[in-house]
Design an enzyme around this catalytic site. Structure first.
Site: not given
Ligand code: RIB
Length: 286
Positions: A12, A41-42, A137, A214, A239
């Site tokens: 990132d 990965a997160n 992804e 959220g 994540d």
């Protein structure tokens, strides 16, 4: 029981900006940082930091092979991560100073070149009853849902980032579907949270549903208020939520307990910059 997370690994590139750049605008940023990331990965790191046994599978490029060591340092098993000859995935992330909200441009790279042979080999190392966690992804998500379900794994999907192709995935085979409002609307055609859940429950009666809202909270047939934290950078909050929710689920917690735990972890993650680096450890939670 173990968790196999077959998902993306990204580098990132994060720029803090006064506002998200507008079409045609050139905007300066006084702050640049490089972080480990990728939704897959997160989520593996969130699982590991929450104390769950997690194996990450996927592909990196030669320039991003350091991500493997980064995950291993967090306790994630990395023997199923391969290094490709071509560039790996990366993300250009703008973070708005005042709100912490982000905007992401994603380059898939090696995440989009995963071979069926890799999928079959990795799945053969897991047992019926193990959990298979997926996002959207990588290029083999639909294949993984089918093959994972066929060998008795419990499949959990977070269809992020949402794309029209997700509608063709065999979602009826999922054990757990975790969506935000945007993803829920795309899958159900409904806008209002209760109606999204009703429509998804009718379409996928065998699937447990989690709708994240959220800063407003999360619904799992019951409502969990979001934990109140001032956001610095919201990247990877979702994540973190998924990793902590699954870890609590695996540990036998009730849905309400898992939701409260995951919400607290996600709330803490938004108080810190970066994606993977913002994910809290279980010992930091009440
Ligand atoms: O969910 C946050 C992640 O989305 C970032 O780490 C970035 O790599 C993108 O995949």
């Amino acid at each position: 029981m173990r968790v196999l997370n077959f998902g993306s690994l990204n580098v990132d590139h994060v720029y803090r900006v006064p506002h998200i750049v507008r079409p045609g605008e050139t905007l300066g940023s006084g702050s640049y940082a490089r972080f480990p990331g990728g939704k897959g990965a997160n989520q593996s790191v969130a699982l590991a930091r929450a104390g769950a046994p997690v194996w990450h599978a996927g592909m990196v490029g030669p320039e991003s092979a350091w991500l493997r060591e980064r995950l291993a340092a967090d306790g994630v098993h990395t023997e199923f991560i391969r290094v490709d000859d071509e560039p790996g995935g990366h993300a250009i992330i703008q973070v708005e100073e005042a709100s912490g909200q982000n905007s992401i441009v994603l380059f898939g790279g090696a995440n989009q070149r995963i071979a069926s042979e890799h999928v079959v080999r990795v799945l053969s190392a897991f047992q019926p009853g193990d959990m298979l966690l997926l996002q959207n992804e990588i290029n083999v998500t639909a294949e993984l849902i089918r093959r994972g379900h066929a060998v008795g794994l419990r499949v959990c999907l977070n269809p992020a980032p949402m794309a029209p192709g997700v509608l063709d995935f065999p979602l009826e085979l999922l054990d757990l579907l975790v969506v935000n409002e945007h993803e829920g609307e795309a899958l159900s055609g409904e806008k209002e949270p209760e109606r999204i859940l009703d429509a998804l429950a009718a379409k996928y009666p065998q699937t447990r549903l989690c709708l994240t809202l959220g800063g407003d909270g999360v619904m799992f047939r019951a409502f969990q208020p979001a934990s109140a934290h001032k956001p610095v950078d919201t990247t990877a909050a979702g994540d973190t939520f998924i990793g902590y929710f699954l870890a609590a689920d695996l540990a036998g917690k009730t849905a309400a307990e898992a939701l409260a735990y995951a919400s607290e972890a996600a709330g803490l993650s938004v108080t810190r910059p970066g994606a993977m680096d913002s994910i809290p450890w279980a010992r930091e939670l009440a």
